[in-house]
Design a protein around this motif. Sequence first.
Motif, PDB file in Angstrom:
ATOM      1  N   THR A  13       4.921  15.305  17.011  1.00 17.93           N
ATOM      2  CA  THR A  13       6.086  15.031  16.167  1.00 17.93           C
ATOM      3  C   THR A  13       6.957  13.940  16.784  1.00 17.93           C
ATOM      4  O   THR A  13       6.767  13.564  17.945  1.00 17.93           O
ATOM      5  CB  THR A  13       6.947  16.294  15.989  1.00 17.93           C
ATOM      6  OG1 THR A  13       7.516  16.636  17.255  1.00 17.93           O
ATOM      7  CG2 THR A  13       6.128  17.458  15.436  1.00 17.93           C
TER       8      THR A  13
ATOM      9  N   GLU B  46       2.336  20.174  16.873  1.00 17.13           N
ATOM     10  CA  GLU B  46       2.474  21.221  15.867  1.00 17.13           C
ATOM     11  C   GLU B  46       1.430  21.062  14.766  1.00 17.13           C
ATOM     12  O   GLU B  46       0.894  19.979  14.555  1.00 17.13           O
ATOM     13  CB  GLU B  46       3.855  21.154  15.204  1.00 17.13           C
ATOM     14  CG  GLU B  46       5.006  21.343  16.146  1.00 17.13           C
ATOM     15  CD  GLU B  46       6.363  21.173  15.457  1.00 17.13           C
ATOM     16  OE1 GLU B  46       7.358  21.514  16.104  1.00 17.13           O
ATOM     17  OE2 GLU B  46       6.430  20.701  14.296  1.00 17.13           O
TER      18      GLU B  46
ATOM     19  N   SER C  98       4.049  27.482  10.704  1.00 18.28           N
ATOM     20  CA  SER C  98       3.971  26.318  11.575  1.00 18.28           C
ATOM     21  C   SER C  98       3.881  26.839  13.005  1.00 18.28           C
ATOM     22  O   SER C  98       4.607  27.763  13.387  1.00 18.28           O
ATOM     23  CB  SER C  98       5.216  25.451  11.387  1.00 18.28           C
ATOM     24  OG  SER C  98       5.131  24.285  12.158  1.00 18.28           O
TER      25      SER C  98
ATOM     26  N   GLY D 137       3.632  25.521  17.138  1.00 18.34           N
ATOM     27  CA  GLY D 137       3.791  24.372  18.016  1.00 18.34           C
ATOM     28  C   GLY D 137       4.415  24.748  19.337  1.00 18.34           C
ATOM     29  O   GLY D 137       4.796  25.892  19.569  1.00 18.34           O
TER      30      GLY D 137
ATOM     31  N   PRO E 153      -0.957  24.729  21.573  1.00 18.27           N
ATOM     32  CA  PRO E 153      -1.209  24.535  20.146  1.00 18.27           C
ATOM     33  C   PRO E 153      -2.632  24.053  19.860  1.00 18.27           C
ATOM     34  O   PRO E 153      -3.202  24.391  18.822  1.00 18.27           O
ATOM     35  CB  PRO E 153      -0.187  23.486  19.714  1.00 18.27           C
ATOM     36  CG  PRO E 153       0.722  23.268  20.848  1.00 18.27           C
ATOM     37  CD  PRO E 153       0.149  23.909  22.049  1.00 18.27           C
TER      38      PRO E 153
ATOM     39  N   TYR F 100       8.067  29.691  12.027  1.00 19.42           N
ATOM     40  CA  TYR F 100       7.629  28.823  13.116  1.00 19.42           C
ATOM     41  C   TYR F 100       7.377  29.714  14.318  1.00 19.42           C
ATOM     42  O   TYR F 100       8.214  30.544  14.669  1.00 19.42           O
ATOM     43  CB  TYR F 100       8.700  27.779  13.449  1.00 19.42           C
ATOM     44  CG  TYR F 100       8.268  26.811  14.531  1.00 19.42           C
ATOM     45  CD1 TYR F 100       7.531  25.678  14.205  1.00 19.42           C
ATOM     46  CD2 TYR F 100       8.570  27.024  15.868  1.00 19.42           C
ATOM     47  CE1 TYR F 100       7.114  24.789  15.177  1.00 19.42           C
ATOM     48  CE2 TYR F 100       8.156  26.147  16.848  1.00 19.42           C
ATOM     49  CZ  TYR F 100       7.436  25.021  16.501  1.00 19.42           C
ATOM     50  OH  TYR F 100       7.019  24.148  17.476  1.00 19.42           O
TER      51      TYR F 100
END
Length: 133
Positions: free
Chosen positions: A104, A110, A122, A124, A83, A77
């Motif tokens: 989210t 994300e 990922s 974000g 983003p 992550y």
Amino acid sequence: MTNVNPTVWLTLQAHDAPALIDYYVRTFGFVVAARYGAEDTVDHAQLNWPEGSGGIMLGSHRPGAAWSREPGTAGGYVVVADPDALYERVLKQGADVVRPLAKTDYGAREFAVRDPEGNLWSFGDYAGEPAPS
């Protein structure tokens, strides 16, 4: 004790490390700080994340070595300031999006992609919760 921001380095091995390095630079914006080895073999590379501390250490896969892991089995992550802008960049590069950009339940924006070796990334704006005092 001094309050220090955490620094985490994801370590990866790749079947085609030179190509994966190029992908990370072109698609995500990592910056190559160091690269050692022959043209088609990477003994060690350091790719810095331009928005903060940490990044990736990677090299060519060497089965049987003491620190050997199968390529394509990692996940990471990365905290990004914007983003939406990075998502547009990865779309333009044809990245394999496995989770489109979305908000989210915990309020972050994300998205997730799979790199050419199979690792999941990922990205974000969730920077984590503050450390307990």
